[in-house]
Design a protein around this motif. Structure first.
Motif, PDB file in Angstrom:
ATOM      1  N   TYR A 177      -0.283  -1.711  -4.089  1.00  0.00           N
ATOM      2  CA  TYR A 177       0.200  -3.039  -3.767  1.00  0.00           C
ATOM      3  C   TYR A 177       1.282  -3.438  -4.776  1.00  0.00           C
ATOM      4  O   TYR A 177       1.212  -3.094  -5.959  1.00  0.00           O
ATOM      5  CB  TYR A 177      -0.942  -4.062  -3.782  1.00  0.00           C
ATOM      6  CG  TYR A 177      -1.771  -4.047  -2.517  1.00  0.00           C
ATOM      7  CD1 TYR A 177      -2.686  -3.031  -2.267  1.00  0.00           C
ATOM      8  CD2 TYR A 177      -1.612  -5.036  -1.549  1.00  0.00           C
ATOM      9  CE1 TYR A 177      -3.427  -3.000  -1.096  1.00  0.00           C
ATOM     10  CE2 TYR A 177      -2.351  -5.016  -0.374  1.00  0.00           C
ATOM     11  CZ  TYR A 177      -3.259  -4.000  -0.155  1.00  0.00           C
ATOM     12  OH  TYR A 177      -3.968  -3.975   1.014  1.00  0.00           O
ATOM     13  N   SER A 188     -13.180  -3.024   4.532  1.00  0.00           N
ATOM     14  CA  SER A 188     -11.896  -2.835   3.843  1.00  0.00           C
ATOM     15  C   SER A 188     -11.926  -3.393   2.450  1.00  0.00           C
ATOM     16  O   SER A 188     -10.935  -3.913   1.955  1.00  0.00           O
ATOM     17  CB  SER A 188     -10.757  -3.498   4.637  1.00  0.00           C
ATOM     18  OG  SER A 188     -10.530  -2.827   5.835  1.00  0.00           O
ATOM     19  N   THR A 189     -13.063  -3.313   1.791  1.00  0.00           N
ATOM     20  CA  THR A 189     -13.149  -3.813   0.423  1.00  0.00           C
ATOM     21  C   THR A 189     -12.484  -2.827  -0.512  1.00  0.00           C
ATOM     22  O   THR A 189     -12.786  -1.638  -0.498  1.00  0.00           O
ATOM     23  CB  THR A 189     -14.622  -3.981   0.007  1.00  0.00           C
ATOM     24  OG1 THR A 189     -15.258  -4.828   0.963  1.00  0.00           O
ATOM     25  CG2 THR A 189     -14.716  -4.626  -1.351  1.00  0.00           C
ATOM     26  N   LEU A 190     -11.563  -3.346  -1.317  1.00  0.00           N
ATOM     27  CA  LEU A 190     -10.825  -2.514  -2.251  1.00  0.00           C
ATOM     28  C   LEU A 190     -11.223  -2.834  -3.680  1.00  0.00           C
ATOM     29  O   LEU A 190     -11.505  -3.979  -4.017  1.00  0.00           O
ATOM     30  CB  LEU A 190      -9.323  -2.757  -2.102  1.00  0.00           C
ATOM     31  CG  LEU A 190      -8.678  -2.412  -0.764  1.00  0.00           C
ATOM     32  CD1 LEU A 190      -7.211  -2.817  -0.768  1.00  0.00           C
ATOM     33  CD2 LEU A 190      -8.810  -0.921  -0.480  1.00  0.00           C
ATOM     34  N   ARG A 240     -10.416   2.331  -1.669  1.00  0.00           N
ATOM     35  CA  ARG A 240     -11.311   1.650  -0.734  1.00  0.00           C
ATOM     36  C   ARG A 240     -12.745   2.054  -0.999  1.00  0.00           C
ATOM     37  O   ARG A 240     -13.058   3.249  -1.099  1.00  0.00           O
ATOM     38  CB  ARG A 240     -10.946   1.948   0.716  1.00  0.00           C
ATOM     39  CG  ARG A 240     -11.726   1.069   1.681  1.00  0.00           C
ATOM     40  CD  ARG A 240     -11.188   1.163   3.066  1.00  0.00           C
ATOM     41  NE  ARG A 240     -11.697   2.328   3.789  1.00  0.00           N
ATOM     42  CZ  ARG A 240     -11.663   2.438   5.110  1.00  0.00           C
ATOM     43  NH1 ARG A 240     -11.143   1.463   5.828  1.00  0.00           N
ATOM     44  NH2 ARG A 240     -12.117   3.523   5.702  1.00  0.00           N
ATOM     45  N   LEU A 276       0.961  -4.863   0.517  1.00  0.00           N
ATOM     46  CA  LEU A 276       0.829  -3.413   0.636  1.00  0.00           C
ATOM     47  C   LEU A 276       2.200  -2.748   0.590  1.00  0.00           C
ATOM     48  O   LEU A 276       3.109  -3.112   1.324  1.00  0.00           O
ATOM     49  CB  LEU A 276       0.132  -3.055   1.936  1.00  0.00           C
ATOM     50  CG  LEU A 276      -0.053  -1.559   2.195  1.00  0.00           C
ATOM     51  CD1 LEU A 276      -0.983  -0.948   1.164  1.00  0.00           C
ATOM     52  CD2 LEU A 276      -0.569  -1.312   3.612  1.00  0.00           C
ATOM     53  N   ASP A 322     -12.081   6.728   0.037  1.00  0.00           N
ATOM     54  CA  ASP A 322     -11.459   7.368   1.184  1.00  0.00           C
ATOM     55  C   ASP A 322     -10.081   6.843   1.553  1.00  0.00           C
ATOM     56  O   ASP A 322      -9.532   7.192   2.599  1.00  0.00           O
ATOM     57  CB  ASP A 322     -12.402   7.262   2.396  1.00  0.00           C
ATOM     58  CG  ASP A 322     -12.658   5.815   2.812  1.00  0.00           C
ATOM     59  OD1 ASP A 322     -13.349   5.619   3.826  1.00  0.00           O
ATOM     60  OD2 ASP A 322     -12.182   4.890   2.126  1.00  0.00           O
ATOM     61  N   TYR A 323      -9.529   6.017   0.710  1.00  0.00           N
ATOM     62  CA  TYR A 323      -8.220   5.420   1.042  1.00  0.00           C
ATOM     63  C   TYR A 323      -7.649   4.843  -0.238  1.00  0.00           C
ATOM     64  O   TYR A 323      -8.367   4.146  -0.978  1.00  0.00           O
ATOM     65  CB  TYR A 323      -8.433   4.338   2.112  1.00  0.00           C
ATOM     66  CG  TYR A 323      -7.242   3.490   2.480  1.00  0.00           C
ATOM     67  CD1 TYR A 323      -7.256   2.125   2.250  1.00  0.00           C
ATOM     68  CD2 TYR A 323      -6.129   4.038   3.105  1.00  0.00           C
ATOM     69  CE1 TYR A 323      -6.192   1.325   2.608  1.00  0.00           C
ATOM     70  CE2 TYR A 323      -5.058   3.242   3.471  1.00  0.00           C
ATOM     71  CZ  TYR A 323      -5.096   1.887   3.222  1.00  0.00           C
ATOM     72  OH  TYR A 323      -4.041   1.100   3.586  1.00  0.00           O
ATOM     73  N   ARG A 354      -4.284   8.876   2.232  1.00  0.00           N
ATOM     74  CA  ARG A 354      -5.651   9.321   2.428  1.00  0.00           C
ATOM     75  C   ARG A 354      -5.883  10.586   1.616  1.00  0.00           C
ATOM     76  O   ARG A 354      -4.935  11.331   1.349  1.00  0.00           O
ATOM     77  CB  ARG A 354      -5.904   9.573   3.908  1.00  0.00           C
ATOM     78  CG  ARG A 354      -5.921   8.300   4.714  1.00  0.00           C
ATOM     79  CD  ARG A 354      -5.769   8.547   6.186  1.00  0.00           C
ATOM     80  NE  ARG A 354      -6.714   9.535   6.719  1.00  0.00           N
ATOM     81  CZ  ARG A 354      -6.843   9.814   8.004  1.00  0.00           C
ATOM     82  NH1 ARG A 354      -6.085   9.192   8.879  1.00  0.00           N
ATOM     83  NH2 ARG A 354      -7.707  10.724   8.423  1.00  0.00           N
TER      84      ARG A 354
END
Lengths: 117, 114
Positions: free
Chosen positions: B36, B100-102, B93, B46, B31-32, B51
């Motif tokens: 980086y 906020s785990t990527l 994400r 970042l 969703d995100y 989105r």
């Protein structure tokens, strides 16, 4: 400005040693993370913590443990260092994701390059 | 299992040219999608994010293009400068994680030649 500080820039340890990597953040972030970075493998999540004394396994937790006794400090522990743990280790912090806006970015430290001989 | 596939692994672009880095994913629940930027000796930071309900986002010379149906997104750097030389990571994400785990791509090392 958020600051994530990793205590050592370079570390050289021997196989079998117990190794502590320390990370401190100054922005009162709930979430803290440990990643390792290897050429060609990108950033891989080892462990993360969303609160004091809480921890969750990431994608590659084997051989590692963590400790979070205070909100601002997150330690990565290699119980018995091995040569395959030679890597760049990156600590990061963020505000909570749940309910937070999408733009709650990860703030990284500058890394600790660990060499295990 | 690699959840975000990034290409190319390295890229050389002349000053003033367009740099393009591509990423593909399988999990439609992501969703995100942030990018980086990492300079030598520094941690990633970042750069820009999007989105999935938006097809494009532009910030200065940096643009993310997002193709939901193809499950692909890309970073375009217009008028590339030597100061843009860095390693770039795309990420997604993990849905419903609340933390906020990527999950990151493997990175692209960009060199902009003067």
């Amino acid at each position: 400005d958020v600051k994530v500080t990793q205590s050592s820039r370079y570390l050289v340890k021997r196989t079998g040693e117990k190794v502590f990597l320390e990370c401190v953040q100054d922005m009162d972030h709930e979430n803290m993370f440990w990643y390792r970075q290897d050429p060609g493998l990108g950033l891989r999540l080892i462990y993360f913590s969303y609160d004091v004394k809480m921890k969750e396994k990431g994608d590659i937790p084997e051989g590692y443990s963590v400790s979070r006794e205070k909100k601002e400090r997150f330690s990565l522990i290699l119980e018995s260092a091995s040569t395959n743990q030679t890597s760049m280790y990156l600590c990061a912090s963020s505000r909570p994701g749940q309910g937070a806006p999408y733009n709650s970015p990860l703030h990284f430290g500058n890394g600790t390059r660990l060499t295990v001989t | 299992q690699q959840q975000v596939k990034q290409s190319p692994q390295s890229l050389i672009v002349q000053k003033g040219g367009i740099s393009i880095i591509n990423c593909a994913y399988e999990n439609t629940a992501f969703d995100y999608f942030p990018w980086y930027q990492q300079f030598p000796g520094k941690g990633p930071a970042l750069l820009i994010a999007i989105r999935p309900d938006v097809s494009e986002k532009k910030e200065g010379r940096f643009t993310i293009s997002f193709n939901k149906s193809a499950k692909q997104f890309s970073l375009h750097i217009m008028d590339s400068q030597p100061g843009d030389s860095a390693t770039y990571f795309c990420a997604a994400r993990v849905p419903d994680s609340g933390y906020s785990t990527l999950t990151f791509g493997k990175g692209t090392m960009l060199l902009v030649s003067p």
